[in-house]
Design an enzyme around this catalytic site. Structure first.
Site, PDB file in Angstrom:
ATOM      1  N   CYS A 123     -37.410  36.593  -7.356  1.00 44.24           N
ATOM      2  CA  CYS A 123     -37.281  37.275  -6.072  1.00 44.24           C
ATOM      3  C   CYS A 123     -37.959  36.452  -4.979  1.00 44.24           C
ATOM      4  O   CYS A 123     -39.171  36.219  -5.041  1.00 44.24           O
ATOM      5  CB  CYS A 123     -37.906  38.666  -6.143  1.00 44.24           C
ATOM      6  SG  CYS A 123     -37.748  39.610  -4.611  1.00 44.24           S
ATOM      7  N   PRO A 124     -37.217  35.983  -3.980  1.00 45.37           N
ATOM      8  CA  PRO A 124     -37.862  35.206  -2.902  1.00 45.37           C
ATOM      9  C   PRO A 124     -38.751  36.061  -2.008  1.00 45.37           C
ATOM     10  O   PRO A 124     -39.640  35.530  -1.346  1.00 45.37           O
ATOM     11  CB  PRO A 124     -36.670  34.634  -2.126  1.00 45.37           C
ATOM     12  CG  PRO A 124     -35.551  35.577  -2.396  1.00 45.37           C
ATOM     13  CD  PRO A 124     -35.765  36.091  -3.784  1.00 45.37           C
TER      14      PRO A 124
END
Length: 417
Positions: A123-124
């Protein structure tokens, strides 16, 4: 994502949450209640701030908690747990990038450059992988984002309804009106985006699957629909309630509390139904039987000059590399090729003939066959006779499209004549 860029995204996410949470209270709700502390104001804002605090805590845990890594020197016990063995090779799952064994449901993350236990996705927005140890915090973070945004919109709508019921919009200052619009613009897209994402992850929670395993289930369903494999059940689905308990804990009253994950992430329970049907973790995900094995040259034969499964092709013709090297005197070459097999003048066993002429075109000679070039990759097509080519062509055509003429034998009267 690089370290600086990832931290920048985390900082932007914190600023967005803070903007939505606190500008509403300072510039909209506080003036609405006349800038006076009252019981009604506390009853409205204290639950909201509690939810925002829990949201920030879960987000911090998503960012800071390690999702889970394979212990150094970990080796699966194949005698005690046969679920950790690959189906085709009979060997434990192994990661070439990490040069270590891989526990079940773990995958290698190219962003983190390591294997993650029960990896869901990278997940950025948290600059971290979502794995076994921070997956519960990630689910609670999504849940509290939905709850806080819904609470936020409720307070905004109530403020607008109050002014609309009185019919006097002049009491709203320009500063307050601007922040009402900004909060609507910021909160509604977040609620729609995170809400849709939450629905998907809550579905994965009830089915005890990750994002990667969801993609594997879709691929398996496609193979089953196309008739390539038989239906294989997902081995980790142990019932909806047990699926939730395996992630959030056994006590339903504590599911919303930010508690750490259970288990070590190295082994997982297999459903009894899957075990009775002979489905184990070693058979998941089932592979396409028509797909080439893994590796750069796994599907190629040992010899580069082969056709079908017959080994070396004895009719393979040599290359022209040695011809070019031998033609160093500046002579000009002419090539006369044999006719193709479908030509009327084709003769069985016809060979290519190489004729050479010198610069003055006074000497002709036939070039000898050079040595075969080795080390080249490729497949040689098996040679076919004219009749074989015709039969293959007719077999590939739809029935009834061509009427092949077969001459009838001559009658006795025609032979006498």
């Amino acid at each position: 994502m690089s370290g600086f860029l990832g931290r920048l995204v985390v900082f932007f996410t914190v600023c967005l949450i803070s903007f939505i949470a606190y500008t509403l209270q300072i510039f909209v709700i506080w003036p609405w209640y006349g800038r006076v502390l009252s019981v009604e104001l506390l009853q409205l804002l204290l639950p909201f701030n509690f939810l925002v605090g829990v949201l920030f805590y879960n987000y911090a845990q998503c960012v800071l908690v390690d999702p889970g890594r394979v212990p150094r020197g970990w080796v699966p016990d194949t005698n005690a747990d046969g679920f950790e063995v690959k189906k085709l090779s009979g060997r434990p799952r192994y990661c070439r990038a990490c040069d270590a064994y891989k526990p079940p449901r773990s995958h290698h993350c190219r962003h983190c450059d390591r294997c993650v236990l029960r990896m869901d996705h990278h997940c950025p927005w948290i600059n971290n992988c979502v794995g076994h140890f921070n997956y519960p915090f990630f689910l609670r973070f999504l849940f509290y984002v939905d709850v806080c945004c819904s609470y936020h919109l409720f307070m905004l709508v109530q403020r607008c309804r109050d002014s609309a019921s009185r019919g006097d919009w002049t009491r709203i200052s320009s500063n307050e009106l601007i922040f009402i619009i900004l909060n609507f613009v910021a909160c509604v897209p977040v609620l729609l985006a995170v809400g849709g994402f939450s629905i998907y992850h809550f579905y994965c929670l009830m089915s005890n699957s990750t994002t990667i395993e969801g993609q594997e289930k879709d691929r398996v369903a496609t193979l089953v629909r196309r008739g390539k494999i038989q239906e294989v059940k997902f081995p980790y689905h142990i019932g909806r309630l047990n699926n939730i308990k395996s992630v959030l804990g056994d006590n339903p009253l504590l599911w919303c509390c930010p508690l750490p994950a259970h288990g070590d992430g190295l082994s997982y329970r297999i459903s009894d139904d899957a075990v009775n049907n002979g489905v184990t973790a070693s058979s998941w995900p089932p592979e396409d039987p028509h797909e080439q094995p893994e590796g750069d040259f796994a599907g190629l034969p040992s010899s580069p000059w082969t056709y079908e499964n017959g080994g070396f092709n004895p009719a393979l013709r040599p290359t022209n590399a040695q011809l070019r090297r031998g033609d160093s005197s500046g002579s000009r070459r002419r090539r006369r090729a044999a006719v193709p097999p479908y030509h009327p003048n084709y003769q069985e066993g016809a060979q290519y003939v190489e004729d050479y002429s010198s610069s003055d075109e006074s000497e002709e000679f036939q070039m000898r066959e050079p040595m075969m070039r080795r080390g080249s990759e490729g497949f040689e097509i098996r040679q076919m006779s004219r009749e074989e080519m015709l039969q293959r062509y007719l077999a590939e055509q739809p029935q009834g499209r061509y009427n092949r003429y077969v001459p009838e034998p001559a009658s006795e009267s025609e032979e006498e004549a």
